[in-house]
Design a protein around this motif. Sequence first.
Motif, PDB file in Angstrom:
ATOM      1  N   GLU A 185     -10.609 -37.181   7.665  1.00  0.00           N
ATOM      2  CA  GLU A 185     -11.088 -35.808   7.485  1.00  0.00           C
ATOM      3  C   GLU A 185     -10.258 -34.831   8.326  1.00  0.00           C
ATOM      4  OE1 GLU A 185     -13.065 -34.653   5.285  1.00  0.00           O
ATOM      5  OE2 GLU A 185     -13.253 -32.598   6.047  1.00  0.00           O
ATOM      6  N   THR A 186      -9.844 -35.260   9.524  1.00  0.00           N
ATOM      7  CA  THR A 186      -9.015 -34.412  10.391  1.00  0.00           C
ATOM      8  C   THR A 186      -7.709 -34.060   9.682  1.00  0.00           C
ATOM      9  OG1 THR A 186      -9.968 -35.523  12.311  1.00  0.00           O
ATOM     10  CG2 THR A 186      -7.938 -34.277  12.682  1.00  0.00           C
ATOM     11  N   ALA A 187      -7.128 -35.051   9.014  1.00  0.00           N
ATOM     12  CA  ALA A 187      -5.871 -34.817   8.278  1.00  0.00           C
ATOM     13  C   ALA A 187      -6.115 -33.959   7.037  1.00  0.00           C
ATOM     14  CB  ALA A 187      -5.251 -36.152   7.897  1.00  0.00           C
ATOM     15  N   LYS A 188      -7.212 -34.240   6.326  1.00  0.00           N
ATOM     16  CA  LYS A 188      -7.478 -33.511   5.079  1.00  0.00           C
ATOM     17  C   LYS A 188      -7.846 -32.051   5.332  1.00  0.00           C
ATOM     18  CE  LYS A 188     -10.161 -35.391   1.900  1.00  0.00           C
ATOM     19  NZ  LYS A 188     -11.321 -36.253   1.487  1.00  0.00           N
ATOM     20  N   LYS A 189      -8.461 -31.817   6.476  1.00  0.00           N
ATOM     21  CA  LYS A 189      -8.952 -30.469   6.791  1.00  0.00           C
ATOM     22  C   LYS A 189      -7.831 -29.435   6.770  1.00  0.00           C
ATOM     23  CE  LYS A 189     -12.578 -28.800   9.889  1.00  0.00           C
ATOM     24  NZ  LYS A 189     -13.295 -29.087  11.143  1.00  0.00           N
ATOM     25  N   ILE A 190      -6.651 -29.832   7.258  1.00  0.00           N
ATOM     26  CA  ILE A 190      -5.568 -28.831   7.355  1.00  0.00           C
ATOM     27  C   ILE A 190      -4.911 -28.559   6.006  1.00  0.00           C
ATOM     28  CG2 ILE A 190      -5.040 -29.172   9.788  1.00  0.00           C
ATOM     29  CD1 ILE A 190      -2.489 -30.683   8.431  1.00  0.00           C
ATOM     30  N   GLU A 191      -5.367 -29.231   4.941  1.00  0.00           N
ATOM     31  CA  GLU A 191      -4.849 -28.850   3.629  1.00  0.00           C
ATOM     32  C   GLU A 191      -5.362 -27.469   3.249  1.00  0.00           C
ATOM     33  OE1 GLU A 191      -5.399 -32.039   0.811  1.00  0.00           O
ATOM     34  OE2 GLU A 191      -3.704 -33.103   1.679  1.00  0.00           O
ATOM     35  N   SER A 192      -6.562 -27.134   3.721  1.00  0.00           N
ATOM     36  CA  SER A 192      -7.110 -25.825   3.369  1.00  0.00           C
ATOM     37  C   SER A 192      -7.229 -24.881   4.566  1.00  0.00           C
ATOM     38  CB  SER A 192      -8.480 -25.994   2.714  1.00  0.00           C
ATOM     39  OG  SER A 192      -9.322 -26.733   3.565  1.00  0.00           O
ATOM     40  N   LEU A 193      -7.019 -25.420   5.767  1.00  0.00           N
ATOM     41  CA  LEU A 193      -7.237 -24.633   6.988  1.00  0.00           C
ATOM     42  C   LEU A 193      -6.014 -24.805   7.896  1.00  0.00           C
ATOM     43  CD1 LEU A 193     -10.038 -23.289   7.404  1.00  0.00           C
ATOM     44  CD2 LEU A 193     -10.621 -25.145   8.937  1.00  0.00           C
ATOM     45  N   ALA A 194      -5.483 -23.719   8.446  1.00  0.00           N
ATOM     46  CA  ALA A 194      -4.382 -23.858   9.414  1.00  0.00           C
ATOM     47  C   ALA A 194      -4.898 -24.619  10.632  1.00  0.00           C
ATOM     48  CB  ALA A 194      -3.886 -22.483   9.820  1.00  0.00           C
ATOM     49  N   PRO A 195      -4.052 -25.462  11.255  1.00  0.00           N
ATOM     50  CA  PRO A 195      -4.514 -26.223  12.415  1.00  0.00           C
ATOM     51  C   PRO A 195      -5.140 -25.340  13.497  1.00  0.00           C
ATOM     52  CG  PRO A 195      -2.302 -26.926  11.804  1.00  0.00           C
ATOM     53  CD  PRO A 195      -2.655 -25.804  10.894  1.00  0.00           C
ATOM     54  N   ILE A 196      -4.609 -24.150  13.650  1.00  0.00           N
ATOM     55  CA  ILE A 196      -5.154 -23.284  14.705  1.00  0.00           C
ATOM     56  C   ILE A 196      -6.598 -22.869  14.390  1.00  0.00           C
ATOM     57  CG2 ILE A 196      -4.328 -21.019  13.861  1.00  0.00           C
ATOM     58  CD1 ILE A 196      -3.361 -20.841  17.009  1.00  0.00           C
TER      59      ILE A 196
END
Lengths: 242, 242
Positions: A185-196
């Motif tokens: 989920e941590t990896a997938k999250k940044i597909e739609s959200l910038a890491p910051i």
Amino acid sequence: MIKIAIVGTGNVSHHLNKAISKANGLTVVQIINSRSYIQENTTDLPDIYIIAVSDNAINSVAKQLKNTKSLVVHTSGSISMHALPERVRRGVFYPLQTFSKQSEIDFKMVPLCLEVEKQDDLFLLKKLASALSNSVYDTSSEQRKSIHLAAVFVNNFTNHLYQIGNEICAENRVPFEILKPLIIETAKKIESLAPIEAQTGPAKRNDTKTVERHLNQLKNSNLKEIYTLLTKSIQNTYGKKL
Amino acid sequence: MIKIAIVGTGNVSHHLNKAISKANGLTVVQIINSRSYIQENTTDLPDIYIIAVSDNAINSVAKQLKNTKSLVVHTSGSISMHALPERVRRGVFYPLQTFSKQSEIDFKMVPLCLEVEKQDDLFLLKKLASALSNSVYDTSSEQRKSIHLAAVFVNNFTNHLYQIGNEICAENRVPFEILKPLIIETAKKIESLAPIEAQTGPAKRNDTKTVERHLNQLKNSNLKEIYTLLTKSIQNTYGKKL
């Protein structure tokens, strides 16, 4: 039909060969073991040699191709194009992915970073790349080296953090399985959200009590040091100080 | 039918409410804003109160429930069960996942770490958990705190490494998109391979030339420090020294 010779028999070679075999307009005419002498296939001369060997071997392997008329590219993220023989048409074909023989790769999704010495060769290399992947980039040497450096952070160092997570679980007799959905989920999250934007946790919210408790839990001085440094770095990113 | 009251209206509450609404044998009878006074719903008394508020607020919010006969659990990975009122039937219901309102979560895949003070209450809490997820764990306080610490490494710190990758890309005018397939593959790889097996890169193979080149590329002293420390830690894991 673009004829390709692959030098090397490691993971990149393995996945590349599979992808080329499936692609339209491409054919592998030779796969050459990097330890054997490269004999040019004169009846079916390749248009492109892809040198898919370890960074340290590129120079010595490619030397054998110093008289070829074909385009010669290597697949390394961090080695200069100039490691290839001087009078040859040279370039780079860097697939930005982690390859292992165990896991299947959808090559269409692998970003390919291209570089050529002579602009005339870009058409051929791009044709090859576009037949293999939907994600093709022209990159300068500087850009490619930066991408490789960034890849070390998001792949090598990230995997090491997984390893640390695994160690902490093992010490406390918790199965590492428990962390896997979070890791995905941590990896997938940044597909739609910038890491910051995706950042959470005690460092981000300046929760010094939890940070302190975590540091007390860690017995290993190396892990303490990593925890402290990354926490400080997150704090600085968000303009807070511990 | 297990009747549930959720205290808090943040991300955990949001996803929990959605999951409970979909599950068989569970119903949400109250959602209580943590800033308002908790009034027990006497006509439809909840079997369980789930306190899904920020770590710092748990104690003060839960205090209002000091006379309830219902089971009271909080959802924090790092806070002691004893933060809940003393004479209450208390426990912990810690969902190990990163929740944000933007992304859908398949709650069936979320590991739930359970803890109760009185073993009698485990049956009810397990019934709730099993209706929501396929991945239910009995954990001790110590184990739960270790899991939370491990989660900081594999989630918070990993996301920070993504952020660093993003910065390096931005500085070199490379779209961060280029790293995303690698990030996903890095996470997926450990589903079939232990992290210690999945490790690659210059640190692992003791490629000191590449490490040196990378350190020269990094201008930011904080990033240099992170690179050096994590490289050293990988080297030590594999028994090599720089």
